[in-house]
Design an enzyme around this catalytic site. Structure first.
Site, short mmCIF file in Angstrom:
data_model
loop_
_atom_site.label_atom_id
_atom_site.label_comp_id
_atom_site.label_asym_id
_atom_site.label_seq_id
_atom_site.Cartn_x
_atom_site.Cartn_y
_atom_site.Cartn_z
N LYS A 131 104.07 -10.58 -19.71
CA LYS A 131 104.72 -10.10 -18.48
C LYS A 131 103.68 -10.03 -17.37
O LYS A 131 102.65 -9.37 -17.50
CB LYS A 131 105.32 -8.71 -18.75
C1 E4P Z 1 111.68 -4.50 -16.64
O1 E4P Z 1 111.28 -5.25 -17.50
C2 E4P Z 1 111.20 -3.13 -16.43
O2 E4P Z 1 110.52 -2.70 -17.59
C3 E4P Z 1 112.28 -2.14 -16.20
O3 E4P Z 1 113.56 -2.69 -16.30
C4 E4P Z 1 112.05 -1.20 -15.08
O4 E4P Z 1 113.13 -0.29 -15.01
P1 E4P Z 1 113.06 1.08 -14.18
O5 E4P Z 1 113.23 0.76 -12.74
O6 E4P Z 1 114.22 1.88 -14.71
O7 E4P Z 1 111.72 1.71 -14.48
#
Ligand code: E4P
Length: 214
Positions: free
Chosen positions: A83
């Site tokens: 990522k």
């Molecule tokens: C995506 O891969 C992120 O880990 C995640 O969806 C972020 O979500 P949040 O805005 O609820 O922290």
């Protein structure tokens, strides 16, 4: 539509897996920190538990650091997706890792052109953040639909991974738009199956069944 769980909690991931609908996992540094555990342990357990893609995020900001970290993350399993945040350095890292066949999930996407750049760099996934957009009074779902439209127009193989999902309506709208994947916390996965009329209907069926005289 593929369902990923957005979590670093191994028990939550196990529970979601038992439903038989889990296609993969996304994590981020905040989700790992929330576990209070060592990253190495959490990453290994998740990669061993889930056969599908597991997104593990780099923390370096320079593209060479990102590439080195990304390659090192692959030691946890062949299912690791690296990522990478969408920055100029991130784009270089996406290009470098993707050209070596290492799948990348581009994170922190908040406008459609960021997704277009990530797709051109060869990312396997782009992650538009819906809930965080909504939090500041912008339309997170519009972002997803614009990305889907652009990717369809150019036949990109990059998958749209709807992220920062807070409730079932986000999942429904993303599915209607044709997002390839939705990643969500266990709470939302469980909410998808629930409806109060199902509970009331089931209760009534059972009451009537037990009222039948033998
Ligand atoms: C995506 O891969 C992120 O880990 C995640 O969806 C972020 O979500 P949040 O805005 O609820 O922290």
């Amino acid at each position: 539509m593929k369902f990923f769980i957005d979590s670093g909690n191994v028990e939550d991931i196990r529970e979601a897996g038992e439903l038989g609908l889990l296609d993969g996992v996304t994590t981020n540094p905040s989700l790992i920190a929330k576990t209070g555990r060592k990253f190495e342990d959490v990453a290994q357990e998740i990669c061993d538990l889930v056969p599908g893609p597991v997104s593990l995020e780099v923390v370096g900001l320079n593209w060479k650091e990102m590439v080195a970290e990304g390659k090192a993350l692959r030691k946890y399993g062949d299912n690791v997706v690296v990522k990478i945040p969408i920055t100029a350095d991130g784009l270089k890292a996406i290009k470098a890792l993707s050209s070596e066949g290492i799948p990348v999930n581009t994170t922190l996407i908040f406008q459609p052109l960021q997704a277009l750049l990530a797709a051109k760099a060869g990312a396997a996934y782009v992650s538009p953040f819906i809930g965080r957009h909504d939090d500041i009074g912008q339309d997170g779902m519009l972002l997803v639909s614009e990305i889907v439209q652009i990717f369809d127009a150019y036949n990109f193989e990059t998958e749209v991974l709807a992220a920062s999902i807070r409730h079932p309506i986000h999942v429904l709208e993303a599915a209607k738009m044709g997002a390839h994947v939705a990643t969500m916390p266990l709470k939302v996965i469980k909410q998808l199956v629930e409806h109060p009329l199902t509970d009331i209907g089931l209760k009534k069926f059972l009451e009537d069944w037990h009222s039948i005289k033998a």
